[in-house]
Design an enzyme around this catalytic site. Structure first.
Site, PDB file in Angstrom:
ATOM      1  N   GLU A   1      17.545 -18.518  -5.469  1.00 37.37           N
ATOM      2  CA  GLU A   1      17.159 -17.191  -5.953  1.00 37.37           C
ATOM      3  C   GLU A   1      16.608 -17.268  -7.389  1.00 37.37           C
ATOM      4  OE1 GLU A   1      16.484 -14.384  -4.974  1.00 37.37           O
ATOM      5  OE2 GLU A   1      16.812 -13.017  -6.646  1.00 37.37           O
TER       6      GLU A   1
ATOM      7  N   TRP B   1      -3.056  -2.767  -1.435  1.00 40.37           N
ATOM      8  CA  TRP B   1      -2.790  -4.192  -1.556  1.00 40.37           C
ATOM      9  C   TRP B   1      -3.634  -4.814  -0.460  1.00 40.37           C
ATOM     10  CZ3 TRP B   1      -0.835  -8.400   1.110  1.00 40.37           C
ATOM     11  CH2 TRP B   1      -0.339  -9.455   0.341  1.00 40.37           C
TER      12      TRP B   1
ATOM     13  N   GLU C   1       7.968 -15.958  -9.310  1.00 39.26           N
ATOM     14  CA  GLU C   1       7.179 -14.767  -8.976  1.00 39.26           C
ATOM     15  C   GLU C   1       6.761 -13.958 -10.194  1.00 39.26           C
ATOM     16  OE1 GLU C   1       8.912 -12.057  -6.131  1.00 39.26           O
ATOM     17  OE2 GLU C   1      10.890 -12.263  -6.993  1.00 39.26           O
TER      18      GLU C   1
ATOM     19  N   CYS D   1       0.839  -1.209   0.000  1.00 44.43           N
ATOM     20  CA  CYS D   1       0.000   0.000   0.000  1.00 44.43           C
ATOM     21  C   CYS D   1       0.870   1.255   0.000  1.00 44.43           C
ATOM     22  CB  CYS D   1      -0.916   0.076   1.199  1.00 44.43           C
ATOM     23  SG  CYS D   1      -1.985  -1.328   1.419  1.00 44.43           S
TER      24      CYS D   1
ATOM     25  N   ASN E   1      -2.146   2.709   5.980  1.00 46.19           N
ATOM     26  CA  ASN E   1      -1.332   1.511   5.724  1.00 46.19           C
ATOM     27  C   ASN E   1      -1.164   0.790   7.056  1.00 46.19           C
ATOM     28  OD1 ASN E   1      -0.946   2.214   3.091  1.00 46.19           O
ATOM     29  ND2 ASN E   1       1.203   2.842   3.336  1.00 46.19           N
ATOM     30  N   GLY E   2      -1.164  -0.523   7.016  1.00 48.06           N
ATOM     31  CA  GLY E   2      -0.974  -1.266   8.265  1.00 48.06           C
ATOM     32  C   GLY E   2      -2.217  -2.074   8.592  1.00 48.06           C
TER      33      GLY E   2
ATOM     34  N   LYS F   1      12.860 -16.055  -8.549  1.00 42.20           N
ATOM     35  CA  LYS F   1      12.660 -15.040  -9.599  1.00 42.20           C
ATOM     36  C   LYS F   1      11.700 -15.572 -10.651  1.00 42.20           C
ATOM     37  CE  LYS F   1      13.761 -12.478  -8.122  1.00 42.20           C
ATOM     38  NZ  LYS F   1      14.272 -11.833  -6.961  1.00 42.20           N
TER      39      LYS F   1
ATOM     40  N   HIS G   1      17.737 -37.356  -3.199  1.00 42.01           N
ATOM     41  CA  HIS G   1      17.024 -37.562  -1.930  1.00 42.01           C
ATOM     42  C   HIS G   1      15.540 -37.221  -2.050  1.00 42.01           C
ATOM     43  CE1 HIS G   1      20.741 -38.381   0.153  1.00 42.01           C
ATOM     44  NE2 HIS G   1      21.272 -37.343  -0.476  1.00 42.01           N
TER      45      HIS G   1
ATOM     46  N   LYS H   1       5.654  -4.910  -3.349  1.00 44.76           N
ATOM     47  CA  LYS H   1       7.091  -4.715  -3.235  1.00 44.76           C
ATOM     48  C   LYS H   1       7.579  -4.827  -1.801  1.00 44.76           C
ATOM     49  CE  LYS H   1      11.173  -3.663  -4.742  1.00 44.76           C
ATOM     50  NZ  LYS H   1      11.892  -4.796  -5.349  1.00 44.76           N
TER      51      LYS H   1
ATOM     52  N   ARG I   1       3.963  -0.576  -4.812  1.00 46.27           N
ATOM     53  CA  ARG I   1       3.790  -1.065  -3.437  1.00 46.27           C
ATOM     54  C   ARG I   1       2.455  -1.777  -3.250  1.00 46.27           C
ATOM     55  NH1 ARG I   1       7.571   1.509   0.128  1.00 46.27           N
ATOM     56  NH2 ARG I   1       6.390   0.531   1.788  1.00 46.27           N
TER      57      ARG I   1
HETATM   58  O1  M6R Z   1      12.446  -5.286   1.169  1.00 43.92           O
HETATM   59  P1  M6R Z   1      13.037  -6.599   1.588  1.00 43.92           P
HETATM   60  O2  M6R Z   1      14.366  -6.850   1.008  1.00 43.92           O
HETATM   61  O3  M6R Z   1      13.007  -6.803   3.072  1.00 43.92           O
HETATM   62  O4  M6R Z   1      12.046  -7.675   0.968  1.00 43.92           O
HETATM   63  C1  M6R Z   1      12.208  -9.029   1.206  1.00 43.92           C
HETATM   64  C2  M6R Z   1      11.349  -9.854   0.284  1.00 43.92           C
HETATM   65  O5  M6R Z   1      10.006  -9.527   0.449  1.00 43.92           O
HETATM   66  C3  M6R Z   1      11.727  -9.652  -1.191  1.00 43.92           C
HETATM   67  O6  M6R Z   1      13.062  -9.951  -1.433  1.00 43.92           O
HETATM   68  C4  M6R Z   1      10.846 -10.539  -2.087  1.00 43.92           C
HETATM   69  O7  M6R Z   1      11.127 -11.883  -1.872  1.00 43.92           O
HETATM   70  C5  M6R Z   1      11.029 -10.155  -3.541  1.00 43.92           C
HETATM   71  N1  M6R Z   1       9.749 -10.105  -4.196  1.00 43.92           N
HETATM   72  C6  M6R Z   1      11.910 -11.091  -4.287  1.00 43.92           C
HETATM   73  O8  M6R Z   1      12.056 -10.757  -5.619  1.00 43.92           O
END
Ligand code: M6R
Length: 606
Positions: free
Chosen positions: A482, A75, A489, A2, A99-100, A486, A505, A601, A27
């Site tokens: 990682e 969001w 998502e 948000c 927000n929150g 990527k 395993h 984000k 956001r």
């Molecule tokens: O802002 P932050 O680095 O604390 O965020 C952590 C995760 O939410 C962030 O890395 C998330 O996994 C991303 N969408 C990955 O691409």
């Protein structure tokens, strides 16, 4: 999660608010809205489901005039994605964006019997609560303060009332709120990027503070209404950093600009001639540096994987160091114990992630020194840690984190290099890491430019698959995790990352011709073992892509070889190829790469 904007000044509020919301759209992008106050002190509200472009269409048909207003991009947490649940919320004389999460909203709602609630949100309850206290000569500031004392939960809010034109009251607890101070205008935002181009001077509100904003500035108070001194700070960054600069998407821009951002991460922090690294921010004495024997690294998502990779580097560099890398959402509730001479690295791009912030506070309670590895300047984590370092990757707008990962790994590696000096680390190894760091930006640039087209072609071939497995060993293992994150998502392909040694395993049972596998294979002493599993996968119909810096023969469907003098840091280079692969696959599948479904984000709620 948000975004909030607010404006009071000379300009048309609608334009400033919509412009600000566009910048904060990353956001949260389920729904959006604005409320403004016109020059006859009449309030107007417009909300819509979908992106800011939908809200703009609504406002084109029914424009709002006036020089004060608040806006929000949402969001959803409480209640579905509907126009009624979108912010701003309105109750009696109160217009509010939030927000929150208000944890005790049900209990409060039950008390507020005089109000008909239109939405399912906790925010509307807060609007009603403030309105119920906004009676009999009570000021908006006092009504907000009184109401917030009843709240359990977190908030960043902006509130106005037609009864007090020219004033917006803001407050924060656990959700950022920044007040931009202009000439004859004041802006409010939950993220400094919305203020860029308007002003460089801002007050970052602290938790438990409230401010009364007018076009002439802001006065800050505690919830007990004690006047507080507030020192404006300088906002970093520039408008270019939050534009696509000729790229189709922020994600591609952020991948391709990694050489430049890494220069900023490294600037003034390495000396290849002396073979040394130095970070100024940790603020630790020589004795403290010498005493450290345990490093715990805390993060979520990509930040966690960055920590995992950095821990491999640190263990190589610092002979007597124990490292522990933890997922913040788990760690915060564990009965964890840390040795006395521990230091905690709190890793976060946004500096606002709720779970990471909660861990920071838990760790501090145990008397352990905390250091931030943070990108967003002035963010909550950056303000609460004992010391640390900004990674200086610049604003990261695309939801998928790319350049921040690279910068985080490098920042933590430099901390490890520095620590090694106090712990009898091998000077040759420290120097070699330093040398590789010094050429890493150029090598990243070369890798991206050389292989961009190949990754685009591979994406066309692999975009049709339903499942993917990313595999790696040693420092390529965090890269596998990682890479899978990527891909999943932004492409929505089911992807998992595994240590290649784990294949037998369990995960090998999954392999059939619906799968493709990405093996990251490093040219090092574990090369043969890293290739293990490849034949088994191919024999079961799995299609294989190899990303490697080795020149050796490898049997696979597709091989992308990088040619670089970089060895120790090769996983960082190979990861940039994974970033391109995920990007192009997502494009091929027609997805919204910058704002993937269901994600935001910055995850500021649990
Ligand atoms: O802002 P932050 O680095 O604390 O965020 C952590 C995760 O939410 C962030 O890395 C998330 O996994 C991303 N969408 C990955 O691409």
């Amino acid at each position: 999660m948000c975004g909030i904007v607010g404006y009071v000044g000379k300009k048309e509020a609608q334009d400033v608010l919509v412009g600000g919301l566009r910048r904060l759209e990353y956001r949260g992008y389920d729904s959006a809205g604005i409320a403004t106050l016109d020059d006859n002190d009449e309030a107007h509200l417009a909300r819509s489901v979908g992106k800011i472009s939908e809200l703009s269409s609504v406002l084109e048909k029914a424009p709002q005039t006036g020089h004060l207003g608040i806006g929000h991009t949402r969001w959803a947490t409480h209640g579905g994605v509907t126009e009624t649940n979108a912010h701003p919320h309105h109750a009696g004389d109160i217009y509010l964006v939030h927000n929150g999460i208000i944890e005790n909203y049900k209990e409060l709602k039950a008390e507020l019997k005089d109000y008909d609630f239109a939405s399912d949100t906790d925010t509307e309850v807060l609007a009603a609560l403030i309105d119920s206290n906004y009676k009999d000569g009570v000021s908006l500031k006092d009504a907000v303060a009184k109401s917030l004392k009843r709240i359990r939960g977190t908030y960043g809010i902006a509130v106005f009332s037609p009864k007090e034109p020219g004033t917006i009251v803001v407050a924060r607890l656990g959700s950022p709120l920044i007040i931009g101070l202009g000439h004859g205008e004041t802006l409010i935002a939950s993220d400094a990027s919305a203020l860029l181009g308007y002003t460089r001077e801002a007050i970052y509100l602290n938790d438990g503070e409230l401010a009364v904003c007018t076009k002439d500035g802001a006065e800050v108070f505690s919830l007990d209404l004690k006047h507080l001194d507030s020192k404006p700070e300088t906002i970093e960054g520039n408008v270019e950093q939050i534009q696509k600069s000729g790229y189709d998407h922020f994600l591609l821009k952020e991948i391709m600009e990694q050489a430049t951002t890494l220069h900023n991460t490294l600037s003034g922090r390495i000396n290849p001639k002396l073979g040394k690294m130095h970070l100024g921010g940790p603020n630790l004495t020589e004795k403290e540096m010498r005493d450290i024997n345990h490093v715990v690294i805390v993060g979520c998502g990509t930040a966690y994987y960055a920590g995992l990779l950095a821990s491999y580097f640190m263990e190589q560099l610092v002979p007597d160091l124990t490292t522990e890398v933890v997922i913040a959402s788990e760690y915060r509730y564990r009965s964890f114990h840390l040795p006395k001479n521990s230091v905690a690295l709190i890793v976060s791009q946004s500096g606002e992630t709720a779970d990471t912030l909660a861990c920071l506070r838990e760790i501090k309670k145990r008397g352990i020194k905390t250091l931030g590895i943070v990108n967003a300047v002035g963010s909550t984590i950056a303000r609460e840690v004992d010391g640390g370092t900004y990674v200086h990757a610049g604003p990261e707008i695309s939801v998928a984190s790319t350049k921040a990962f690279t910068a985080q790994v490098v920042a933590m590696l430099m901390f490890g290099g520095m620590l090694a000096e106090y712990h009898g680390g091998d000077p040759k190894l420290i120097a070699e890491y330093t040398r590789e760091l010094s050429i890493l930006p150029e090598e990243i640039e070369k890798t991206l430019n050389t292989h961009r087209e190949t990754m685009e072609q591979l994406a066309k071939k692999y975009a049709k698959y339903d499942d993917a497995l990313y595999l790696g060993r040693d420092t390529a293992y965090p890269i596998a995790l990682e890479g899978a994150l990527k891909l999943k998502e932004i492409s929505y392909i089911h992807a998992e990352g595994y240590a290649s040694g784990e294949l037998k395993h369990g995960p090998i049972a999954l392999i059939d011709d619906r799968f493709f596998e990405v093996f990251t294979i490093l040219d090092n002493w574990l090369f043969d073992k890293a290739c293990g599993g490849l034949h088994e996968v191919r024999a079961r119909g799995g299609k294989t892509i190899i990303l490697t810096n080795s020149k050796a023969d490898i049997e696979a469907d597709d091989i992308v070889r990088i040619d670089s003098p970089i060895k120790l840091l090769a996983p960082i280079l190979l990861n940039t190829l994974q970033q391109l692969l995920a990007y192009y696959i997502a494009i091929e599948r027609g997805n919204d790469v910058d704002q993937p479904r269901n994600l935001a984000k910055s995850v500021t709620v649990e």
